[in-house]
Design an enzyme around this catalytic site. Structure first.
Site, PDB file in Angstrom:
ATOM      1  CD  GLU A  92      43.929  38.840  48.502  1.00 33.53           C
ATOM      2  OE1 GLU A  92      44.582  37.961  49.530  1.00 33.53           O
ATOM      3  OE2 GLU A  92      44.582  39.049  47.565  1.00 33.53           O
ATOM      4  CB  CYS A 132      41.613  45.611  41.077  1.00 35.31           C
ATOM      5  SG  CYS A 132      41.644  44.138  40.555  1.00 35.31           S
ATOM      6  CB  CYS A 139      38.016  31.790  40.329  1.00 33.06           C
ATOM      7  SG  CYS A 139      37.653  32.094  38.661  1.00 33.06           S
ATOM      8  CB  CYS A 143      43.286  30.340  34.401  1.00 29.07           C
ATOM      9  SG  CYS A 143      41.742  31.110  33.549  1.00 29.07           S
ATOM     10  CB  CYS A 146      44.947  32.349  37.702  1.00 31.41           C
ATOM     11  SG  CYS A 146      43.789  33.891  38.810  1.00 31.41           S
ATOM     12  CB  CYS A 363      47.542  40.132  37.490  1.00 31.26           C
ATOM     13  SG  CYS A 363      47.247  41.556  36.875  1.00 31.26           S
TER      14      CYS A 363
HETATM   15  N1  SAH Z   1      38.221  36.278  35.668  1.00 32.83           N
HETATM   16  C1  SAH Z   1      38.370  37.445  34.929  1.00 32.83           C
HETATM   17  C2  SAH Z   1      39.152  38.520  35.903  1.00 32.83           C
HETATM   18  C3  SAH Z   1      40.290  37.918  37.003  1.00 32.83           C
HETATM   19  S1  SAH Z   1      41.910  37.980  36.446  1.00 32.83           S
HETATM   20  C4  SAH Z   1      39.377  37.256  33.973  1.00 32.83           C
HETATM   21  O1  SAH Z   1      39.805  35.967  33.735  1.00 32.83           O
HETATM   22  O2  SAH Z   1      39.667  37.958  33.040  1.00 32.83           O
HETATM   23  C5  SAH Z   1      42.522  39.233  35.758  1.00 32.83           C
HETATM   24  C6  SAH Z   1      43.462  39.094  34.686  1.00 32.83           C
HETATM   25  O3  SAH Z   1      44.952  38.553  35.566  1.00 32.83           O
HETATM   26  C7  SAH Z   1      43.246  38.114  33.967  1.00 32.83           C
HETATM   27  O4  SAH Z   1      43.682  38.643  32.506  1.00 32.83           O
HETATM   28  C8  SAH Z   1      43.973  37.050  34.029  1.00 32.83           C
HETATM   29  O5  SAH Z   1      44.177  35.935  33.141  1.00 32.83           O
HETATM   30  C9  SAH Z   1      45.282  37.481  34.624  1.00 32.83           C
HETATM   31  N2  SAH Z   1      46.191  36.775  35.462  1.00 32.83           N
HETATM   32  C10 SAH Z   1      45.713  35.661  36.385  1.00 32.83           C
HETATM   33  N3  SAH Z   1      46.679  35.230  36.896  1.00 32.83           N
HETATM   34  C11 SAH Z   1      47.776  35.729  36.612  1.00 32.83           C
HETATM   35  C12 SAH Z   1      49.223  35.495  36.705  1.00 32.83           C
HETATM   36  N4  SAH Z   1      49.720  34.789  37.700  1.00 32.83           N
HETATM   37  N5  SAH Z   1      50.084  36.467  35.981  1.00 32.83           N
HETATM   38  C13 SAH Z   1      49.576  37.473  35.186  1.00 32.83           C
HETATM   39  N6  SAH Z   1      48.428  37.418  35.141  1.00 32.83           N
HETATM   40  C14 SAH Z   1      47.496  36.716  35.446  1.00 32.83           C
END
Ligand code: SAH
Length: 380
Positions: A92, A132, A139, A143, A146, A363
């Site tokens: 995406e 974006c 991935c 996390c 995420c 995000c």
């Molecule tokens: N892998 C990279 C980029 C992808 S995520 C990274 O970790 O930075 C982009 C941002 O969105 C990151 O800061 C991530 O932690 C945040 N993010 C991921 N899932 C989220 C969620 N459910 N709510 C808010 N932010 C989130």
């Protein structure tokens, strides 16, 4: 080394390719511009090249690598693209129409997508669009909050697939829109796919191609320390850096972000201190606020101390709920209290607005489950 897709070739590599076929050297630039400035990947449409050269390009595998299968538009104007690769894998990408020349200062909450937007040129109501993009299918970072990591890493994207998202998006821009910023904040961990990411960055910032200025391209990372150093070296600190911190102690961070066990907070902050950032520019610290996990005022105070002396701005992201987790965002008051501690300490700190929430483009919602098509364009 795997062979490079023609879309991934830089002008100097086209020069060699052209020379090996006995063609005049200026053809190299022409081919690169067709692909990267004009977004044309079908050799048949490169009408100023000889038929022999066009045939050689198709024999070499030049053609589209990606197609936009689905576009979903949010009520706030955010457009989510589902980009399907040659092998059927889909990622995406999100287009975020930001700010016009007139009201750009109002929209600071988009700061992560519009890094250090401090030039004052009059662009006469042009709508600046931030994009974006994704760097992996799935991935590996897992996390806790995420959606992209839920099913693990399926595969890396090639450089042509990373830059390909930008080439496709440019074709979907509407009259008056201009692609200004690209953030590598979609699916995947860009620095876990370092070689492809580096090449894609070189391609999209090449002046004869898409021509993005490096300072308007931002790599967001969960904190891969050695690769942060490499990125700094390879681009002299010119590429924008955003770092997902999300916690102020190792125990909490490791729980939210398993990568912290390998690269704990102190090591990560060391890498940020060493990043060769040009003067007057700042690193973006992303901090997703998860209710009851990392959102207390004492943690905000701890963050103030941790970041002392670093040239940063802070983006607070109230967690967007995902179906795979019971974690969620704190209420508004708690977000505001956290922000106040940081701004009182002198940091520039914004709460990121939820853009594209209704089409699961916010995000952490960039996973493909339930991506029901609404409109179809450019199929095939
Ligand atoms: N892998 C990279 C980029 C992808 S995520 C990274 O970790 O930075 C982009 C941002 O969105 C990151 O800061 C991530 O932690 C945040 N993010 C991921 N899932 C989220 C969620 N459910 N709510 C808010 N932010 C989130």
């Amino acid at each position: 080394m795997t062979t490079l897709h023609p879309i991934a070739r830089l002008p100097e590599e086209w020069s060699e390719w052209v020379a090996a076929r006995g063609e005049r050297s200026f053809r190299a630039g022409a081919i690169f511009r067709w692909i990267h400035a004009r977004g044309v990947t079908d050799p048949a449409r490169m009408t100023d090249l000889s038929l022999a050269l066009r045939t050689a390009l198709s024999d070499d595998g030049l053609g589209p690598t990606a197609a936009v299968g689905v576009v979903r538009q949010s009520v706030d104007g955010t457009r989510k693209l589902v980009v399907t690769m040659g092998d059927g894998a889909a990622v995406e990408s999100v287009l975020i129409p930001g700010v016009t020349g007139k009201n750009k200062h109002v929209d600071d909450a988009d700061a992560a997508a519009a890094p250090d937007d401090d030039d004052d040129e009059d662009d006469g109501g042009v709508v600046r669009v931030s994009q974006c993009i994704s760097t992996q299918v799935g991935c590996a970072m897992a996390c806790a909050f995420c959606a992209s990591g839920v099913a693990g890493l399926k595969r890396h994207l090639g450089p042509e697939e990373i830059v390909g998202q930008v080439l496709l998006a440019k074709q979907l821009l509407r009259p008056g829109e201009q692609l200004r910023n690209v953030v590598l904040m979609g699916m995947g961990e860009p620095l876990h796919n370092y070689e492809a990411t580096r090449r894609a960055l070189r391609l999209m910032t090449h002046p004869d191609g898409v021509g993005l200025s490096s300072r308007r391209v931002t790599v967001s990372t969960s904190g891969l320390v050695p690769e942060i150093a490499r990125l700094g070296e390879d681009f002299g600190g010119q590429i924008g850096l955003a770092v997902s911190l999300h916690a102020t102690d190792d125990e909490t961070r490791s729980r939210l972000m398993p990568i912290n066990r390998k690269y704990p907070i102190a090591a990560l902050l060391g890498a940020l201190r060493a990043y060769p950032l040009p003067k007057r520019r700042r690193i973006t610290i992303e901090y997703t606020l998860v209710s009851g996990k990392n959102d207390s005022p004492p943690e905000a105070k701890k963050l103030v101390k941790l970041l002392a002396g670093l040239p940063v701005k802070i983006n607070l992201i109230p967690m967007n709920p995902i179906s795979a987790s019971t974690l969620g965002p704190p209420d508004r008051a708690r977000v505001a209290a956290f922000q106040r501690v940081l701004t009182d300490a002198g940091y520039s700190c914004f709460v990121r607005k939820r853009r594209g929430d209704d089409v699961a483009a916010a995000c952490g919602q960039l996973a493909l489950e339930g991506a029901a098509p609404r409109t179809r364009v450019n199929r095939g």
